[in-house]
Motif scaffolding. Sequence first.
Motif, PDB file in Angstrom:
ATOM      1  N   LEU A   1      -2.668   4.581   1.976  1.00 35.99           N
ATOM      2  CA  LEU A   1      -1.754   5.060   0.948  1.00 35.99           C
ATOM      3  C   LEU A   1      -2.455   5.919  -0.100  1.00 35.99           C
ATOM      4  N   GLY A   2      -3.718   5.710  -0.298  1.00 33.83           N
ATOM      5  CA  GLY A   2      -4.451   6.485  -1.291  1.00 33.83           C
ATOM      6  C   GLY A   2      -5.900   6.053  -1.353  1.00 33.83           C
ATOM      7  N   ARG A   3      -6.646   6.741  -2.189  1.00 34.75           N
ATOM      8  CA  ARG A   3      -8.074   6.445  -2.330  1.00 34.75           C
ATOM      9  C   ARG A   3      -8.319   5.050  -2.887  1.00 34.75           C
ATOM     10  N   TRP A   4      -7.328   4.486  -3.540  1.00 35.31           N
ATOM     11  CA  TRP A   4      -7.486   3.142  -4.095  1.00 35.31           C
ATOM     12  C   TRP A   4      -7.590   2.082  -3.000  1.00 35.31           C
ATOM     13  N   MET A   5      -7.296   2.428  -1.763  1.00 36.82           N
ATOM     14  CA  MET A   5      -7.385   1.460  -0.666  1.00 36.82           C
ATOM     15  C   MET A   5      -8.802   1.418  -0.086  1.00 36.82           C
ATOM     16  N   ASP A   6      -9.787   1.440  -0.940  1.00 31.26           N
ATOM     17  CA  ASP A   6     -11.184   1.397  -0.529  1.00 31.26           C
ATOM     18  C   ASP A   6     -11.588  -0.050  -0.246  1.00 31.26           C
ATOM     19  N   HIS A   7     -12.485  -0.226   0.698  1.00 30.46           N
ATOM     20  CA  HIS A   7     -12.981  -1.554   1.080  1.00 30.46           C
ATOM     21  C   HIS A   7     -11.804  -2.484   1.393  1.00 30.46           C
ATOM     22  N   LEU A   8     -10.898  -2.015   2.221  1.00 32.04           N
ATOM     23  CA  LEU A   8      -9.665  -2.736   2.543  1.00 32.04           C
ATOM     24  C   LEU A   8      -9.923  -3.840   3.567  1.00 32.04           C
ATOM     25  N   THR A   9      -9.431  -5.028   3.261  1.00 36.31           N
ATOM     26  CA  THR A   9      -9.462  -6.137   4.213  1.00 36.31           C
ATOM     27  C   THR A   9      -8.074  -6.756   4.286  1.00 36.31           C
ATOM     28  N   HIS A  10      -7.793  -7.364   5.424  1.00 32.23           N
ATOM     29  CA  HIS A  10      -6.509  -8.006   5.696  1.00 32.23           C
ATOM     30  C   HIS A  10      -6.734  -9.512   5.746  1.00 32.23           C
TER      31      HIS A  10
ATOM     32  N   TYR B   1     -13.505   1.386  -6.569  1.00 30.78           N
ATOM     33  CA  TYR B   1     -14.344   1.525  -7.761  1.00 30.78           C
ATOM     34  C   TYR B   1     -13.498   1.878  -8.983  1.00 30.78           C
ATOM     35  N   ASN B   2     -12.361   2.516  -8.758  1.00 26.03           N
ATOM     36  CA  ASN B   2     -11.462   2.851  -9.863  1.00 26.03           C
ATOM     37  C   ASN B   2     -10.066   3.107  -9.308  1.00 26.03           C
ATOM     38  N   ILE B   3      -9.119   3.213 -10.220  1.00 25.94           N
ATOM     39  CA  ILE B   3      -7.729   3.488  -9.850  1.00 25.94           C
ATOM     40  C   ILE B   3      -7.274   4.691 -10.665  1.00 25.94           C
ATOM     41  N   GLY B   4      -6.859   5.739  -9.963  1.00 23.52           N
ATOM     42  CA  GLY B   4      -6.409   6.955 -10.632  1.00 23.52           C
ATOM     43  C   GLY B   4      -4.927   6.910 -10.969  1.00 23.52           C
ATOM     44  N   THR B   5      -4.464   7.962 -11.607  1.00 27.92           N
ATOM     45  CA  THR B   5      -3.076   8.065 -12.057  1.00 27.92           C
ATOM     46  C   THR B   5      -2.093   7.978 -10.895  1.00 27.92           C
ATOM     47  N   GLN B   6      -2.382   8.678  -9.799  1.00 32.78           N
ATOM     48  CA  GLN B   6      -1.493   8.632  -8.637  1.00 32.78           C
ATOM     49  C   GLN B   6      -1.407   7.210  -8.089  1.00 32.78           C
TER      50      GLN B   6
ATOM     51  N   ILE C   1      -1.775   4.439  -9.761  1.00 28.76           N
ATOM     52  CA  ILE C   1      -0.991   3.615 -10.687  1.00 28.76           C
ATOM     53  C   ILE C   1       0.497   3.782 -10.399  1.00 28.76           C
ATOM     54  N   THR C   2       0.914   4.995 -10.104  1.00 32.52           N
ATOM     55  CA  THR C   2       2.316   5.243  -9.750  1.00 32.52           C
ATOM     56  C   THR C   2       2.676   4.518  -8.459  1.00 32.52           C
ATOM     57  N   GLN C   3       1.842   4.661  -7.427  1.00 34.95           N
ATOM     58  CA  GLN C   3       2.103   3.982  -6.150  1.00 34.95           C
ATOM     59  C   GLN C   3       2.140   2.471  -6.327  1.00 34.95           C
TER      60      GLN C   3
ATOM     61  N   GLY D   1       2.755   0.799  -8.994  1.00 38.10           N
ATOM     62  CA  GLY D   1       3.951   0.439  -9.755  1.00 38.10           C
ATOM     63  C   GLY D   1       5.176   0.338  -8.861  1.00 38.10           C
ATOM     64  N   GLU D   2       5.285   1.250  -7.904  1.00 35.84           N
ATOM     65  CA  GLU D   2       6.404   1.204  -6.950  1.00 35.84           C
ATOM     66  C   GLU D   2       6.321  -0.041  -6.071  1.00 35.84           C
ATOM     67  N   ILE D   3       5.122  -0.391  -5.654  1.00 37.01           N
ATOM     68  CA  ILE D   3       4.939  -1.597  -4.841  1.00 37.01           C
ATOM     69  C   ILE D   3       5.287  -2.835  -5.659  1.00 37.01           C
ATOM     70  N   ALA D   4       4.827  -2.868  -6.899  1.00 39.18           N
ATOM     71  CA  ALA D   4       5.074  -4.024  -7.766  1.00 39.18           C
ATOM     72  C   ALA D   4       6.555  -4.195  -8.084  1.00 39.18           C
ATOM     73  N   ALA D   5       7.317  -3.110  -8.021  1.00 38.69           N
ATOM     74  CA  ALA D   5       8.741  -3.168  -8.356  1.00 38.69           C
ATOM     75  C   ALA D   5       9.583  -3.804  -7.249  1.00 38.69           C
ATOM     76  N   THR D   6       8.989  -4.059  -6.092  1.00 40.74           N
ATOM     77  CA  THR D   6       9.751  -4.666  -4.998  1.00 40.74           C
ATOM     78  C   THR D   6       9.663  -6.188  -5.073  1.00 40.74           C
ATOM     79  N   ASP D   7      10.644  -6.853  -4.499  1.00 40.43           N
ATOM     80  CA  ASP D   7      10.599  -8.314  -4.395  1.00 40.43           C
ATOM     81  C   ASP D   7       9.748  -8.754  -3.210  1.00 40.43           C
ATOM     82  N   GLU D   8       9.515  -7.833  -2.298  1.00 40.87           N
ATOM     83  CA  GLU D   8       8.804  -8.127  -1.056  1.00 40.87           C
ATOM     84  C   GLU D   8       7.321  -8.426  -1.283  1.00 40.87           C
ATOM     85  N   PHE D   9       6.730  -7.772  -2.290  1.00 39.70           N
ATOM     86  CA  PHE D   9       5.298  -7.895  -2.521  1.00 39.70           C
ATOM     87  C   PHE D   9       5.005  -8.321  -3.952  1.00 39.70           C
ATOM     88  N   THR D  10       3.893  -9.025  -4.100  1.00 37.36           N
ATOM     89  CA  THR D  10       3.372  -9.386  -5.418  1.00 37.36           C
ATOM     90  C   THR D  10       2.053  -8.650  -5.583  1.00 37.36           C
ATOM     91  N   LEU D  11       1.949  -7.870  -6.628  1.00 45.16           N
ATOM     92  CA  LEU D  11       0.756  -7.072  -6.891  1.00 45.16           C
ATOM     93  C   LEU D  11      -0.058  -7.721  -7.999  1.00 45.16           C
TER      94      LEU D  11
END
Length: 185
Positions: free
Chosen positions: A107-116, A131-136, A138-140, A142-152
């Motif tokens: 989904l974006g660069r924030w998905m670094d060192h991803l494990t399942h 290592y960090n979270i950029g503006t884009q 934060i928007t993504q 926020g959209e994930i957090a707005a769903t009932d399906e996932f807890t961020l």
Amino acid sequence: MANTTGTATKPDPDCCRQTGLIYPDGRKRCAKHATAEDKALTAELNQAARPILGSLHWPYGADVDIAARQRLVTWANKHKLRLAQSRCRQLHWLRTNRCTEDPCNRLGRWMDHLTHWQAYGGPALLLAQPYNIGTQAITQLGEIAATDEFTLQITADHWYGYDTIAVEIWRTDVHTAITSESHFS
């Protein structure tokens, strides 16, 4: 000459650099140059990780860093999680326990060192440790957090280290179950 003092012998830079593990003292030592204490710690962590890793190998980061292994074992036990294998780089693994897209791009660069991670026999958590979270991002997020399906959750409670942060995307039903269990333990 054999080393009987329990201290590390002077490491051969080539073998230690290529096959060594980073020990809590910050030095990288291969099996040949590891101390008895190093070897005992490695064996202890490998044993403690069996229920977490199953037949999988240590994930990236913990594969070469003993302190990361220690943090991973503590973190996974705290959250009652097991490592899962998937090449999925998006949220559909959490939804369906499989990757439904080819190619599956993160989904974006924030998905670094991803494990399942799984719990109760199914998908539970995607853990990114960027290592960090950029503006884009934060928007993504926020959209994930707005769903009932996932807890961020964005937290410092993770295992990778190296000044990363944890971005946890939980299946809400699993997160609720684990959190409820923790309150009654």
